[in-house]
Motif scaffolding. Sequence first.
Motif, PDB file in Angstrom:
ATOM      1  N   PRO A  94      -1.201 -67.584  64.441  1.00 20.82           N
ATOM      2  CA  PRO A  94      -1.595 -68.959  64.452  1.00 20.82           C
ATOM      3  C   PRO A  94      -0.931 -69.733  63.283  1.00 20.82           C
ATOM      4  O   PRO A  94      -0.340 -70.881  63.236  1.00 20.82           O
ATOM      5  CB  PRO A  94      -3.065 -69.045  64.318  1.00 20.82           C
ATOM      6  CG  PRO A  94      -3.661 -68.046  64.680  1.00 20.82           C
ATOM      7  CD  PRO A  94      -2.673 -66.746  64.538  1.00 20.82           C
ATOM      8  N   ALA A  95      -1.131 -69.001  61.984  1.00 21.92           N
ATOM      9  CA  ALA A  95      -0.614 -69.803  60.627  1.00 21.92           C
ATOM     10  C   ALA A  95       0.886 -69.882  60.963  1.00 21.92           C
ATOM     11  O   ALA A  95       1.689 -70.554  60.442  1.00 21.92           O
ATOM     12  CB  ALA A  95      -0.937 -68.971  59.600  1.00 21.92           C
ATOM     13  N   LEU A  96       1.487 -68.557  61.125  1.00 22.23           N
ATOM     14  CA  LEU A  96       3.056 -68.638  61.193  1.00 22.23           C
ATOM     15  C   LEU A  96       3.780 -69.629  62.283  1.00 22.23           C
ATOM     16  O   LEU A  96       4.626 -70.155  61.958  1.00 22.23           O
ATOM     17  CB  LEU A  96       3.489 -66.887  61.684  1.00 22.23           C
ATOM     18  CG  LEU A  96       3.491 -66.223  60.361  1.00 22.23           C
ATOM     19  CD1 LEU A  96       4.060 -65.002  60.742  1.00 22.23           C
ATOM     20  CD2 LEU A  96       4.015 -66.712  59.215  1.00 22.23           C
ATOM     21  N   THR A 132       2.401 -72.198  63.075  1.00 25.36           N
ATOM     22  CA  THR A 132       2.276 -73.760  62.601  1.00 25.36           C
ATOM     23  C   THR A 132       3.229 -74.085  61.423  1.00 25.36           C
ATOM     24  O   THR A 132       4.029 -74.903  61.808  1.00 25.36           O
ATOM     25  CB  THR A 132       0.867 -73.721  61.808  1.00 25.36           C
ATOM     26  OG1 THR A 132      -0.176 -73.336  62.823  1.00 25.36           O
ATOM     27  CG2 THR A 132       0.561 -75.160  61.438  1.00 25.36           C
ATOM     28  N   ILE A 133       3.499 -73.074  60.805  1.00 28.13           N
ATOM     29  CA  ILE A 133       4.720 -73.215  59.872  1.00 28.13           C
ATOM     30  C   ILE A 133       5.965 -73.446  60.631  1.00 28.13           C
ATOM     31  O   ILE A 133       6.975 -74.125  60.120  1.00 28.13           O
ATOM     32  CB  ILE A 133       4.751 -72.083  58.613  1.00 28.13           C
ATOM     33  CG1 ILE A 133       3.353 -71.915  57.933  1.00 28.13           C
ATOM     34  CG2 ILE A 133       6.029 -72.202  57.782  1.00 28.13           C
ATOM     35  CD1 ILE A 133       3.106 -73.048  56.962  1.00 28.13           C
ATOM     36  N   LEU A 160       6.823 -74.152  63.666  1.00 31.24           N
ATOM     37  CA  LEU A 160       6.965 -75.351  64.482  1.00 31.24           C
ATOM     38  C   LEU A 160       6.896 -76.576  63.734  1.00 31.24           C
ATOM     39  O   LEU A 160       7.567 -77.571  64.064  1.00 31.24           O
ATOM     40  CB  LEU A 160       5.745 -75.433  65.682  1.00 31.24           C
ATOM     41  CG  LEU A 160       5.805 -74.502  66.927  1.00 31.24           C
ATOM     42  CD1 LEU A 160       4.616 -74.614  67.851  1.00 31.24           C
ATOM     43  CD2 LEU A 160       7.197 -75.051  67.628  1.00 31.24           C
ATOM     44  N   LEU A 161       5.955 -76.560  62.713  1.00 31.81           N
ATOM     45  CA  LEU A 161       6.167 -78.033  61.991  1.00 31.81           C
ATOM     46  C   LEU A 161       6.772 -78.065  60.845  1.00 31.81           C
ATOM     47  O   LEU A 161       6.731 -78.921  60.055  1.00 31.81           O
ATOM     48  CB  LEU A 161       4.507 -78.326  61.661  1.00 31.81           C
ATOM     49  CG  LEU A 161       3.491 -78.343  62.885  1.00 31.81           C
ATOM     50  CD1 LEU A 161       2.076 -78.603  62.467  1.00 31.81           C
ATOM     51  CD2 LEU A 161       4.161 -79.593  63.726  1.00 31.81           C
ATOM     52  N   LEU A 162       7.395 -76.863  60.239  1.00 29.78           N
ATOM     53  CA  LEU A 162       8.273 -76.925  59.017  1.00 29.78           C
ATOM     54  C   LEU A 162       9.718 -76.340  59.209  1.00 29.78           C
ATOM     55  O   LEU A 162      10.600 -77.193  59.012  1.00 29.78           O
ATOM     56  CB  LEU A 162       7.634 -76.163  57.915  1.00 29.78           C
ATOM     57  CG  LEU A 162       8.349 -76.052  56.724  1.00 29.78           C
ATOM     58  CD1 LEU A 162       8.433 -77.507  56.160  1.00 29.78           C
ATOM     59  CD2 LEU A 162       7.713 -75.150  55.775  1.00 29.78           C
ATOM     60  N   ILE A 163       9.764 -75.130  59.926  1.00 26.48           N
ATOM     61  CA  ILE A 163      11.064 -74.495  59.938  1.00 26.48           C
ATOM     62  C   ILE A 163      11.825 -75.237  60.945  1.00 26.48           C
ATOM     63  O   ILE A 163      12.946 -75.520  60.701  1.00 26.48           O
ATOM     64  CB  ILE A 163      10.769 -72.918  59.912  1.00 26.48           C
ATOM     65  CG1 ILE A 163      10.126 -72.277  59.280  1.00 26.48           C
ATOM     66  CG2 ILE A 163      12.163 -72.175  60.183  1.00 26.48           C
ATOM     67  CD1 ILE A 163      10.601 -72.375  57.729  1.00 26.48           C
ATOM     68  N   VAL A 164      11.310 -75.451  62.289  1.00 26.08           N
ATOM     69  CA  VAL A 164      12.190 -75.883  63.184  1.00 26.08           C
ATOM     70  C   VAL A 164      12.441 -77.315  62.952  1.00 26.08           C
ATOM     71  O   VAL A 164      13.563 -77.965  63.172  1.00 26.08           O
ATOM     72  CB  VAL A 164      11.308 -75.935  64.613  1.00 26.08           C
ATOM     73  CG1 VAL A 164      11.933 -76.743  65.637  1.00 26.08           C
ATOM     74  CG2 VAL A 164      11.105 -74.671  65.010  1.00 26.08           C
ATOM     75  N   PRO A 165      11.368 -78.126  62.435  1.00 31.13           N
ATOM     76  CA  PRO A 165      11.967 -79.451  61.862  1.00 31.13           C
ATOM     77  C   PRO A 165      12.988 -79.624  60.859  1.00 31.13           C
ATOM     78  O   PRO A 165      13.822 -80.422  60.734  1.00 31.13           O
ATOM     79  CB  PRO A 165      10.491 -80.002  61.351  1.00 31.13           C
ATOM     80  CG  PRO A 165       9.615 -79.219  62.256  1.00 31.13           C
ATOM     81  CD  PRO A 165      10.085 -78.018  62.137  1.00 31.13           C
ATOM     82  N   LEU A 166      12.913 -78.651  59.846  1.00 28.63           N
ATOM     83  CA  LEU A 166      13.946 -78.780  58.961  1.00 28.63           C
ATOM     84  C   LEU A 166      15.414 -78.476  59.411  1.00 28.63           C
ATOM     85  O   LEU A 166      16.223 -78.825  59.076  1.00 28.63           O
ATOM     86  CB  LEU A 166      13.826 -77.463  57.892  1.00 28.63           C
ATOM     87  CG  LEU A 166      13.073 -77.862  56.952  1.00 28.63           C
ATOM     88  CD1 LEU A 166      12.648 -76.423  55.798  1.00 28.63           C
ATOM     89  CD2 LEU A 166      13.331 -78.898  56.219  1.00 28.63           C
ATOM     90  N   PHE A 197      16.168 -79.062  62.626  1.00 24.42           N
ATOM     91  CA  PHE A 197      16.241 -80.511  63.082  1.00 24.42           C
ATOM     92  C   PHE A 197      16.921 -81.456  62.126  1.00 24.42           C
ATOM     93  O   PHE A 197      18.118 -82.359  62.733  1.00 24.42           O
ATOM     94  CB  PHE A 197      15.140 -80.910  64.011  1.00 24.42           C
ATOM     95  CG  PHE A 197      15.374 -82.493  64.660  1.00 24.42           C
ATOM     96  CD1 PHE A 197      16.145 -82.230  65.652  1.00 24.42           C
ATOM     97  CD2 PHE A 197      14.855 -83.430  64.263  1.00 24.42           C
ATOM     98  CE1 PHE A 197      16.221 -83.357  66.523  1.00 24.42           C
ATOM     99  CE2 PHE A 197      14.984 -84.594  64.801  1.00 24.42           C
ATOM    100  CZ  PHE A 197      15.817 -84.704  66.102  1.00 24.42           C
TER     101      PHE A 197
END
Lengths: 261, 288
Positions: free
Chosen positions: B17-19, B21-22, B24-30, B32
């Motif tokens: 769950p934690a990984l 979240t990070i 989908l909401l941080l690494i992928v957006p970066l 993008f």
Amino acid sequence: MGWFLVRGWAFLVYLFMFLPVAVVVLLSFNASQFGSFPMTGVSLRWFAELFSNEAILRAFRTSFILGLCTAMISTVLGVLASMALVRYKVPGRAVISMLLIAPILIPEVVLAVALLLFLNFLSLNKSFGMLLMGHVVFTLPFVVLVVQARLVAIKREYEEAALSLGANPVQTFFQITLPLMAPAIFAGMLFAFTISFDDITGTLFWKPGGVETVPTQIFAMLRNSISPEINALGTVMILLTVGLPLLGAAIARRMAGKINT
Amino acid sequence: MTVETREARQPIILLTPALSTIGLLLIVPLGFVVVYSFWLRTATGADQVGFFLDNWVESLTDPFYRDILLNTIKIALITTVVCALAGYPTAYFIARSNGNRLVLLLLLMLPFWISYIIRTMSWINILGVSGAFNWALMSVGLTSEPIQMLYNEATVILGLVHFLLPFMILNVYVSLEGIDRTLEDAACSLGANRWRAFLEVTLPLSLPGLAAGGLLCFVLGAGTYITPLVLGGPTDAMFANLVFEAIITQLNWPLGSALSLMLLVVLGAVVMVYNRYLGMTQLMKGLQ
């Protein structure tokens, strides 16, 4: 002589840290209609105005709900991840830890831009949900760090004892592990709540129009002029942000005390 | 399922769950944002998908952006140095104090917990035209007209120092706390005076803490845009202000992407250099 200088220096630094805060609290009781010196008397009128200001009350509610949701989600995620890192031999541990604390190392502005643009690309507009996702991301590392530090102290022998005495793993978790972890979970939640409640950098990017949290509300009010009402709001915030952790520490100590006895 | 495979699967289940979240909401957006920075905002306001270097050329060559980037680094550096100078003796005082160290630390943590925006705006009450300082000056007759002391680079630095100083003090304190005090006594018994014992024993041993505090002050200071908005003048914009302007005000998201990546690369490079030579352990200690 040297020590005397160090002491004097430290005293000045403490003064520097507390002076602005003291001035805010002092001015919030100012009777004058301008938020400035000289003070003309002591009055609670700004607090009265504060509590009848609909916009501020709404901001308080938003911040409170947002902080609570953030605290719950990021504590669940953080506690699970911390358990894995503390209790098990995880391959690639260094990389995983680095990923989990990445949101602290990346400037919040960049994090805010990334989430906003990405969710917008997925046709998700600015919303409470986006705010919540953002807050979960940047509070998660703090929860992981705080909870991990506390988890290390819980001995595995207690669980093994329960298991060897015939409890099944589920019973062991709920009757032994969870109560032992309660102070860590509580500390994590409190930390996440406070950080979320205080955030403005990311919030200004993610909040939908018309929605304000307490910090963005203060920020918007600052654009006009600094009214004594802001000082009163500041005093309330100071009481909350200082009082909550102190209260939390006291509760955590009591919970820890109960377990030890 | 054997016990071994279960043991091996449990941490993965706990971490998922934690990984994710990070991820989908941080690494992928970066990732993008990297793609987005090559798109183009057309005059009609729509984004043209493609591979354009325009945003990068503009961000990297326009002297306006370069000057603000250099100014941001300068402000963050000054803030870090001031924090180190103000914070080190304070941390030393707490670590060596015979009094209640816990109380001293808690006192330091109080302003740390107080809302950042409140602490920033509180300086207006002190240095503003109708603030405490001007009132005091006029009361003793040093000046008849209030002096505008706010809204310049110095007040931005002041606000940042007030915000970041606790990070510095805590990090230095943690490393001072870990130093065996008898080492200094040993140096003294071998003929060094207190000052020399400090300079040659304690100070070098506490450098990791100082570096960790410095890194936090620099990175957090360089990434801020609220402090310059509240305490700075029109010419005191920092780099994060440019990002905010591009994204929120002008809605030029491709350009904003390029600018935020520039900020990320510059600050990321500082973190990488730190990590290469000192590792992240000290930093983690200070954050707990």
